[in-house]
Design a protein around this motif. Structure first.
Motif, PDB file in Angstrom:
ATOM      1  N   GLN A 152       3.916   1.507  -1.154  1.00 39.38           N
ATOM      2  CA  GLN A 152       4.561   1.609  -2.469  1.00 39.38           C
ATOM      3  C   GLN A 152       3.574   2.121  -3.521  1.00 39.38           C
ATOM      4  O   GLN A 152       3.924   2.912  -4.372  1.00 39.38           O
ATOM      5  N   ALA A 153       2.333   1.661  -3.440  1.00 36.80           N
ATOM      6  CA  ALA A 153       1.311   2.092  -4.396  1.00 36.80           C
ATOM      7  C   ALA A 153       1.021   3.584  -4.224  1.00 36.80           C
ATOM      8  O   ALA A 153       0.753   4.292  -5.194  1.00 36.80           O
ATOM      9  N   LEU A 194       3.492   5.921  -6.195  1.00 43.36           N
ATOM     10  CA  LEU A 194       3.533   5.904  -7.661  1.00 43.36           C
ATOM     11  C   LEU A 194       3.089   7.257  -8.206  1.00 43.36           C
ATOM     12  O   LEU A 194       2.194   7.899  -7.666  1.00 43.36           O
ATOM     13  N   ARG A 224       0.836  -1.214   0.000  1.00 42.74           N
ATOM     14  CA  ARG A 224       0.000   0.000   0.000  1.00 42.74           C
ATOM     15  C   ARG A 224       0.865   1.256   0.000  1.00 42.74           C
ATOM     16  O   ARG A 224       0.566   2.233  -0.683  1.00 42.74           O
TER      17      ARG A 224
END
Length: 126
Positions: A121-122, A125, A119
């Motif tokens: 890392q997302a 983005l 989560r």
């Protein structure tokens, strides 16, 4: 017997409703050895509840471990399944009880849920 191990066993009844949600039911005898001395812990598990005593008795499974290894397990410095696979401890009887009981042990220090990491890392983005 270390203080960490004593506190671990004392905490089990309060933690059982959260951890023992499935249909696991049975008695696990835990034998902790140190030199010529063996400490006995009898853990009766049922869905949402656990009873701990220091008496030996009939059990569906028996787990033999050193006090040192068990102390490392209750402090998150060792993992139960890894210890069994490395033959650092032995287990006989209903393996489901061992698999359920190991969920009471803490994760190693610094361990994070992989879903939480994903989560984060997302969220980074572009």
């Amino acid at each position: 017997m270390t203080e960490a191990t004593e506190r671990f066993f004392e905490s089990l009844p309060a933690r059982a409703p959260e951890i023992l949600r499935g249909l696991v039911s049975g008695t696990l005898q835990i034998e902790l050895s140190s030199g010529n001395r063996t400490e006995h812990w009898r853990v009766q598990m049922q869905p949402g509840a656990i009873e701990v005593s220091r008496h030996r008795g009939p059990a569906d499974a028996i787990w033999y471990s050193s006090e040192d290894l068990f102390d490392r397990l209750v402090t998150g410095r060792a993992q139960g399944i890894s210890a069994v696979l490395r033959n650092e401890c032995t287990f006989s009887g209903n393996v489901v009880l061992f698999l359920a009981f190991r969920r009471f042990f803490p994760n190693p220090p610094g361990t994070r849920d992989p879903r939480e990491v994903a989560r984060e890392q997302a969220g980074r983005l572009p």
